[in-house]
Design an enzyme around this catalytic site. Structure first.
Site, PDB file in Angstrom:
ATOM      1  N   SER A 120       0.801  -1.229   0.000  1.00  0.00           N
ATOM      2  CA  SER A 120       0.000   0.000   0.000  1.00  0.00           C
ATOM      3  C   SER A 120       0.829   1.272   0.000  1.00  0.00           C
ATOM      4  CB  SER A 120      -0.937   0.017   1.212  1.00  0.00           C
ATOM      5  OG  SER A 120      -0.202  -0.168   2.414  1.00  0.00           O
TER       6      SER A 120
ATOM      7  N   ASP B 218      -2.907   7.776   8.322  1.00  0.00           N
ATOM      8  CA  ASP B 218      -3.868   6.898   8.986  1.00  0.00           C
ATOM      9  C   ASP B 218      -3.104   5.986   9.939  1.00  0.00           C
ATOM     10  OD1 ASP B 218      -2.725   4.914   7.423  1.00  0.00           O
ATOM     11  OD2 ASP B 218      -4.420   4.707   6.064  1.00  0.00           O
TER      12      ASP B 218
ATOM     13  N   HIS C 147      -0.213   4.333   7.399  1.00  0.00           N
ATOM     14  CA  HIS C 147       0.503   4.950   6.286  1.00  0.00           C
ATOM     15  C   HIS C 147       0.943   6.392   6.560  1.00  0.00           C
ATOM     16  CE1 HIS C 147      -2.349   1.879   4.750  1.00  0.00           C
ATOM     17  NE2 HIS C 147      -1.262   1.492   4.096  1.00  0.00           N
TER      18      HIS C 147
END
Length: 370
Positions: free
Chosen positions: A42, A344, A347
């Site tokens: 991600s 978040d 990340h």
């Protein structure tokens, strides 16, 4: 002339770092790079998971993308751009690296590079089964093989080979493997020791690098793992409830878990050195790219970089069940995102990605000029 260019770059870097801004936006026109191809998790997925229905790992709703041009949630797990976007821009390739699975991509988009990365993935297929990731890292190589065939059909085999040989291949994975094996609760039974699993992930990484080389890659940058014990969701999961509720107090990193990343990084570095020697005859260059130490410096000395909050996310709940709520349209978003290391619960913010891009830029430049 080369010495003057190097000195000028160093002066620019010192000036920007001294003011807490760590990325020089100017494009380097001295480097001949055809494209940037990206693989991993991600941290480098610009939205591939949006185009796969079987995964729940998606970030296609605001406040994701709140600082992206036109406030568009592109599928990036960030408030804005990723480190790979900044790198592509600096190299003069394009402003944003698009997801390969986007059906609207033009031939020019494909020729100048795409990302095959998928949120939640790892080198280990079992990691992807836990996170319900769309594309495990080994399968991303299959997508690249498909891409290569499309490219050859469109522009011819000789031109396609030239583009691939002059391209930079960037791989960012392994964090999910380590985090889910040791730092986060899962239903997977642990049948291995720390060192055994570290070696397994390094072996799988080696297999992936060899696969890229067989597909024609000649310039490969492999990122190591960050200090996983400093990721907010890992801190929350491994901290007492009372410390998580004291939002005015800084929560410490879990160094036991970060030490697992350090051990993995040492093994990875040794393996890449061996690959460098064996690949030399094939004119293939592999670079070990350190993000652990730069990331740790942002955590330990945030004010040197204009940062303030290092242990909690800008968008989220800060609670023990944040892994179920996370950053969503109803979540609380901090007032000044530029002061946070994390966007978040997992990340980094766009600001942190700027720092990371600048930190690894010398490695990318060295790889290109070898």
């Amino acid at each position: 002339m080369l010495l003057i260019q190097i000195l000028f770059s160093l002066v620019c870097l010192i000036i920007t770092c001294g003011h807490g801004y760590a990325f020089v936006e100017q494009k380097d026109t001295t480097m001949s790079v055809s494209a940037l191809f990206v693989f991993g998790d991600s941290t480098v997925d610009p939205g591939n998971n949006q185009f796969v229905t079987r995964t729940i790992s998606k970030s296609n709703l605001l406040p994701y993308g709140i600082d992206f041009p036109e406030r568009i949630p592109t599928g990036r797990y960030c408030n804005g751009r990723l480190a790979t976007d900044f790198i592509a821009s600096y190299l003069g390739i394009k402003e944003f690296v698009p997801p390969y699975l986007d059906p609207s991509l033009s031939l020019d988009d494909l020729v100048t590079g795409v990302s095959f990365a998928s949120a939640g993935s790892g080198y280990d297929r079992r990691t992807s089964s836990i996170t319900r990731a769309a594309i495990p890292v080994p399968d991303q190589l299959q997508y690249f093989s498909q891409f290569k065939r499309r490219l050859e059909e469109s522009i011819g085999r000789e031109r396609a080979q030239e583009i691939i040989e002059k391209a930079v291949f960037l791989v960012s994975a392994g964090t999910n493997d380590l985090a889910f094996a040791f730092g986060l609760p899962t239903f997977r039974p642990r049948t291995y020791t720390v060192s055994t699993y570290q070696r397994r992930v390094v072996y799988l990484c080696k297999q992936f690098i060899q696969g890229l080389m067989e597909q024609g890659a000649r310039k490969i940058a492999v990122l190591n793992a960050p200090p996983i014990g400093c990721i907010p969701i890992v801190i929350t999961t491994n901290s007492p409830l009372i410390s998580n509720l004291r939002v005015s107090e800084r929560r410490p990193c879990n160094d036991t878990l970060s030490s697992i990343a350090r051990g993995y990084n040492r093994m990875l570095h040794t393996e890449i050195k061996a690959l460098q020697a064996s690949f030399r005859m094939n004119h293939t260059n592999v670079a070990y790219v350190d993000i652990y130490n730069p990331f740790e410096s942002y955590i330990k000395n945030p004010h040197n970089f204009g940062l303030e909050v290092v242990d909690r996310e800008c968008c989220g709940s800060y609670l023990p069940f944040e892994e179920f709520l996370g950053c969503n349209p109803l979540a609380i978003v901090c007032n000044d995102r530029s002061k946070y290391v994390f966007w978040d619960e997992v990340h980094p913010t766009e600001t942190t990605y700027r720092f990371i891009a600048n930190a690894i830029r010398p490695d990318i430049e060295f790889l290109i000029h070898l």
